[in-house]
Design a protein around this motif. Sequence first.
Motif, mmCIF file in Angstrom:
data_model
loop_
_atom_site.group_PDB
_atom_site.id
_atom_site.type_symbol
_atom_site.label_atom_id
_atom_site.label_comp_id
_atom_site.label_asym_id
_atom_site.label_seq_id
_atom_site.Cartn_x
_atom_site.Cartn_y
_atom_site.Cartn_z
ATOM 1 N N SER A 273 0.010 -0.604 -1.635
ATOM 2 C CA SER A 273 -1.018 -1.420 -0.982
ATOM 3 C C SER A 273 -2.368 -1.292 -1.660
ATOM 4 C CB SER A 273 -1.140 -1.018 0.486
ATOM 5 O OG SER A 273 -1.605 0.317 0.589
ATOM 6 N N GLY A 274 -2.646 -0.163 -2.272
ATOM 7 C CA GLY A 274 -3.954 0.049 -2.885
ATOM 8 C C GLY A 274 -4.958 0.676 -1.950
ATOM 9 N N PHE A 275 -4.581 0.918 -0.682
ATOM 10 C CA PHE A 275 -5.481 1.581 0.246
ATOM 11 C C PHE A 275 -5.622 3.056 -0.111
ATOM 12 C CE2 PHE A 275 -3.862 -1.852 3.093
ATOM 13 C CZ PHE A 275 -5.062 -2.495 3.236
ATOM 14 N N GLU A 276 -6.771 3.605 0.248
ATOM 15 C CA GLU A 276 -6.974 5.039 0.130
ATOM 16 C C GLU A 276 -6.468 5.718 1.394
ATOM 17 O OE1 GLU A 276 -7.988 6.748 -2.368
ATOM 18 O OE2 GLU A 276 -8.394 5.028 -3.673
ATOM 19 N N PRO A 277 -5.923 6.923 1.295
ATOM 20 C CA PRO A 277 -5.499 7.641 2.514
ATOM 21 C C PRO A 277 -6.694 7.839 3.443
ATOM 22 C CG PRO A 277 -4.609 8.704 0.558
ATOM 23 C CD PRO A 277 -5.590 7.681 0.086
ATOM 24 N N PRO A 278 -6.468 7.824 4.750
ATOM 25 C CA PRO A 278 -7.584 7.969 5.698
ATOM 26 C C PRO A 278 -8.259 9.320 5.552
ATOM 27 C CG PRO A 278 -5.482 8.166 6.830
ATOM 28 C CD PRO A 278 -5.181 7.731 5.440
ATOM 29 N N GLY A 279 -9.576 9.329 5.731
ATOM 30 C CA GLY A 279 -10.330 10.571 5.643
ATOM 31 C C GLY A 279 -10.298 11.346 6.941
ATOM 32 N N HIS A 339 -4.074 -12.335 2.455
ATOM 33 C CA HIS A 339 -3.247 -11.784 3.518
ATOM 34 C C HIS A 339 -2.440 -10.578 3.048
ATOM 35 C CE1 HIS A 339 -0.782 -14.525 1.195
ATOM 36 N NE2 HIS A 339 0.296 -13.894 1.636
ATOM 37 N N LEU A 340 -2.484 -10.296 1.734
ATOM 38 C CA LEU A 340 -1.719 -9.182 1.168
ATOM 39 C C LEU A 340 -2.605 -7.965 1.007
ATOM 40 C CD1 LEU A 340 0.242 -11.080 -1.638
ATOM 41 C CD2 LEU A 340 1.097 -10.397 0.606
ATOM 42 N N PRO A 341 -2.014 -6.774 0.896
ATOM 43 C CA PRO A 341 -2.790 -5.580 0.574
ATOM 44 C C PRO A 341 -3.426 -5.730 -0.799
ATOM 45 C CG PRO A 341 -0.628 -4.986 1.420
ATOM 46 C CD PRO A 341 -0.616 -6.459 1.199
ATOM 47 N N PRO A 342 -4.450 -4.927 -1.087
ATOM 48 C CA PRO A 342 -5.207 -5.110 -2.348
ATOM 49 C C PRO A 342 -4.345 -5.063 -3.596
ATOM 50 C CG PRO A 342 -6.373 -3.625 -0.881
ATOM 51 C CD PRO A 342 -5.063 -3.887 -0.237
ATOM 52 N N GLU A 343 -3.458 -4.073 -3.712
ATOM 53 C CA GLU A 343 -2.669 -3.938 -4.929
ATOM 54 C C GLU A 343 -1.723 -5.117 -5.112
ATOM 55 O OE1 GLU A 343 -1.272 -2.391 -8.482
ATOM 56 O OE2 GLU A 343 -3.028 -1.875 -7.280
#
Length: 547
Positions: A273-279, A339-343
């Motif tokens: 997805s390209g998201f960073e893990p939650p802090g 509508h898609l995740p960044p990656e």
Amino acid sequence: MSWGTELWDQFDSLDKHTQWGIDFLERYAKFVKERIEIEQNYAKQLRNLVKKYCPKRSSKDEEPRFTSCVAFFNILNELNDYAGQREVVAEEMAHRVYGELMRYAHDLKTERKMHLQEGRKAQQYLDMCWKQMDNSKKKFERECREAEKAQQSYERLDNDTNATKADVEKAKQQLNLRTHMADENKNEYAAQLQNFNGEQHKHFYVVIPQIYKQLQEMDERRTIKLSECYRGFADSERKVIPIISKCLEGMILAAKSVDERRDSQMVVDSFKSGFEPPGDFPFEDYSQHIYRTISDGTISASKQESGKMDAKTTVGKAKGKLWLFGKKPKGPALEDFSHLPPEQRRKKLQQRIDELNRELQKESDQKDALNKMKDVYEKNPQMGDPGSLQPKLAETTNNIDRLRMEIHKNEAWLSEVEGKTGGRGDRRHSSDINHLVTQGRESPEGSYTDDANQEVRGPPQQHGHHNEFDDEFEDDDPLPAIGHCKAIYPFDGHNEGTLAMKEGEVLYIIEEDKGDGWTRARRQNGEEGYVPTSYIDVTLEKNSKGS
């Protein structure tokens, strides 16, 4: 070893044996026919099986990418070729074995019938000779008995003193007549006997051996034909063994091509997805509410700290779960793949840019070719009219301009995904090209910011006695307005959690854009939701009050 000398008296047995040979030949032909049907049905079932499990590739996205899938589809292709070789076996057997057997069986029946008819005719002729000889023999025997009676009658009258001379003379004449007839019948019998013996010798030493020899050769040819068909039956399958071996080798190579590491990497590429893990979640000190009465300055300071904390944690409270732990946003697929995740969005945009560049290169080549042709026509008018190429040139130029605009638009979206664009002006320019760009990019179910350090333009201003404790236990209270905005473009608001608006409509802002392209707003009637930041003109007011 010859049937004519060894089996001279076994005509009926040879008749049955040759009939059995033809029946056996036809039985084997029936066996080959059933084997052909088995091969044909087997090949048909294999082809149906391959067709059933082959992918129906209606689009490029459905093509198999994993090595295990590619290997399986390669195996299906090899199996389809294998089924083709089973059909070749069936065709070879049908042509070389079954068809040849049926033709030979027909010829064999005709030849056998002819030889047996010749044998029966020879036997009938010998039987006729035997009857003639037997009749002459019986006639000679009868005449001899009559002559003997006449001899006894003559002797009796000759010795009888009372007999007259005329009676004796008459008896003598009768004796002479009978004796003469007996001699003639004797000669006839001798001639018939000699003729029969000659025909019998010819029958058993010439005619029958020749017929039996032909029957023997016919039966041996039948045996040889069966041997050839047995060999052809095996050769039909042996010929395709090398190709079948190649098919099996192809299946083994397909199995060896499976790469678990590559498949794992494809899984990462497909679902990343390209998201960073939650802090880490900040510590929320609820004990500060105990010291409310200490001083106004302390209260205001705590409220300011709470306001700063709200600016960081509002995303989780107001918008629900992040994509990482919740559902993806609902809604139709958008042109910019927001509508898609960044990656995944980056990959899709890059693929589209590559396709557009290929189309642009194709159109450019076509334009160059048309220009060259136009130059040739201008220099040599007899070859063609240059003006006839103008509509095609105009169409190609329009296509090139359109493709360049599409590439520029998609590159802007790609730059946005990669974090190379910042500022609302770029987003608004993107929305001017397509009003549905930001719709559904990040659902109110969860939001995400490409840059974790992106500056928040204005934290929410808290008014009254609103704090973290109130957020947890008084969720029904409306959030205060921190400014107002005017809709530049209309927004449908189909997605869950969004707010529809009309062009020129004025709304209250209750939460600023946190970098995800969405601003939380409220109508005067109390209806709340998210609107695209690029669709509104925002005005923040420090002293504004909630409705």
